[in-house]
Design an enzyme around this catalytic site. Structure first.
Site, PDB file in Angstrom:
ATOM      1  N   GLY A  51     -20.300 -25.737  30.011  1.00 41.31           N
ATOM      2  CA  GLY A  51     -19.929 -26.945  30.732  1.00 41.31           C
ATOM      3  C   GLY A  51     -21.105 -27.785  31.191  1.00 41.31           C
ATOM      4  O   GLY A  51     -20.911 -28.811  31.842  1.00 41.31           O
ATOM      5  N   SER A 100     -26.715 -19.351  24.822  1.00 37.76           N
ATOM      6  CA  SER A 100     -27.905 -18.528  24.535  1.00 37.76           C
ATOM      7  C   SER A 100     -28.692 -18.140  25.794  1.00 37.76           C
ATOM      8  O   SER A 100     -29.828 -18.563  25.977  1.00 37.76           O
ATOM      9  CB  SER A 100     -28.815 -19.210  23.508  1.00 37.76           C
ATOM     10  OG  SER A 100     -29.165 -20.524  23.867  1.00 37.76           O
ATOM     11  N   GLY A 157     -23.152 -29.560  29.389  1.00 37.67           N
ATOM     12  CA  GLY A 157     -23.304 -30.798  28.624  1.00 37.67           C
ATOM     13  C   GLY A 157     -24.157 -30.669  27.377  1.00 37.67           C
ATOM     14  O   GLY A 157     -24.607 -31.675  26.819  1.00 37.67           O
ATOM     15  N   LYS A 158     -24.365 -29.448  26.912  1.00 37.09           N
ATOM     16  CA  LYS A 158     -25.196 -29.217  25.725  1.00 37.09           C
ATOM     17  C   LYS A 158     -24.663 -29.953  24.500  1.00 37.09           C
ATOM     18  O   LYS A 158     -25.403 -30.678  23.834  1.00 37.09           O
ATOM     19  CB  LYS A 158     -25.279 -27.710  25.426  1.00 37.09           C
ATOM     20  CG  LYS A 158     -25.884 -26.885  26.520  1.00 37.09           C
ATOM     21  CD  LYS A 158     -25.793 -25.394  26.234  1.00 37.09           C
ATOM     22  CE  LYS A 158     -24.391 -24.869  26.089  1.00 37.09           C
ATOM     23  NZ  LYS A 158     -23.544 -24.963  27.302  1.00 37.09           N
ATOM     24  N   SER A 159     -23.392 -29.772  24.220  1.00 36.61           N
ATOM     25  CA  SER A 159     -22.798 -30.409  23.039  1.00 36.61           C
ATOM     26  C   SER A 159     -22.766 -31.922  23.201  1.00 36.61           C
ATOM     27  O   SER A 159     -23.005 -32.659  22.233  1.00 36.61           O
ATOM     28  CB  SER A 159     -21.382 -29.876  22.800  1.00 36.61           C
ATOM     29  OG  SER A 159     -21.439 -28.495  22.474  1.00 36.61           O
ATOM     30  N   LEU A 202     -25.689 -23.418  30.843  1.00 41.67           N
ATOM     31  CA  LEU A 202     -24.404 -22.842  31.197  1.00 41.67           C
ATOM     32  C   LEU A 202     -23.255 -23.511  30.444  1.00 41.67           C
ATOM     33  O   LEU A 202     -23.378 -24.647  29.985  1.00 41.67           O
ATOM     34  CB  LEU A 202     -24.163 -22.997  32.701  1.00 41.67           C
ATOM     35  CG  LEU A 202     -25.108 -22.237  33.620  1.00 41.67           C
ATOM     36  CD1 LEU A 202     -24.865 -22.638  35.067  1.00 41.67           C
ATOM     37  CD2 LEU A 202     -24.932 -20.738  33.437  1.00 41.67           C
TER      38      LEU A 202
END
Length: 171
Positions: free
Chosen positions: A36, A107, A38-40, A34
């Site tokens: 926000g 994605s 924390g992927k990046s 989702l």
């Protein structure tokens, strides 16, 4: 498009040559989740760790690529699919160049991630679902998407939640 007159030109340096020079292989780590979640942030932390280990990598971040390569795409399902396809193609080039491509994209659609996974040999694509409670994502809300969705200005967010809850991570 007529592809019969398009030929792939191989260089003199092979992927194996690059692996020997780098002293490591290559692949894709695909962070999904989702907005926000924390992927990046996780991609940045992994990039730093790999750098400390002298492993070459590069982050392909969803927002960053929409500033250039994908700036002509919107957020319709068709444009989202094309966005992910283009990123997959860029990641393929990075993997061939001997780097680890660290991709950070919402994605939400399994079929789009599967399309990219099929671009790589088995073991070269690792999908990481960054699971974060929705309330935490909403507290972070770096893009204001949750606020817009709550005000009825963004209709697609519930679709993300439905698809993300059904995610089944595969290697």
């Amino acid at each position: 498009m007529n592809v019969s007159n398009i030929v792939w030109h191989n260089g003199n340096i092979t992927q194996e040559d690059r692996y020997a020079l780098n002293e490591h292989g290559s692949g894709v780590v695909w962070f999904t989740g989702l907005s926000g979640a924390g992927k990046s942030s996780l991609a940045c932390a992994l990039e730093k760790k790999l750098y400390d280990l002298e492993v070459r990598s590069y982050i392909l971040d969803g927002d960053n690529l929409r500033h250039g390569l994908n700036r002509n795409l919107g957020f319709s399902p068709e444009d989202r699919r094309e966005n992910i396809r283009r990123v997959g193609e860029v990641a393929k080039l990075f993997v061939d160049a001997g780097l680890f491509a660290l991709s950070a994209f919402i994605s939400p659609f399994r079929e789009d991630r599967e399309m990219v996974r099929k671009m790589f040999p088995k073991g070269k694509f690792v999908e990481v679902y960054v699971k974060c409670p929705q309330n935490v994502c909403e507290e972070r809300d770096p893009k204001g998407l949750y606020k817009k969705a709550r005000k009825g200005k963004l209709k697609i967010l519930p679709v993300f939640h439905r698809h993300m809850n059904l995610l089944k991570i595969q290697r």
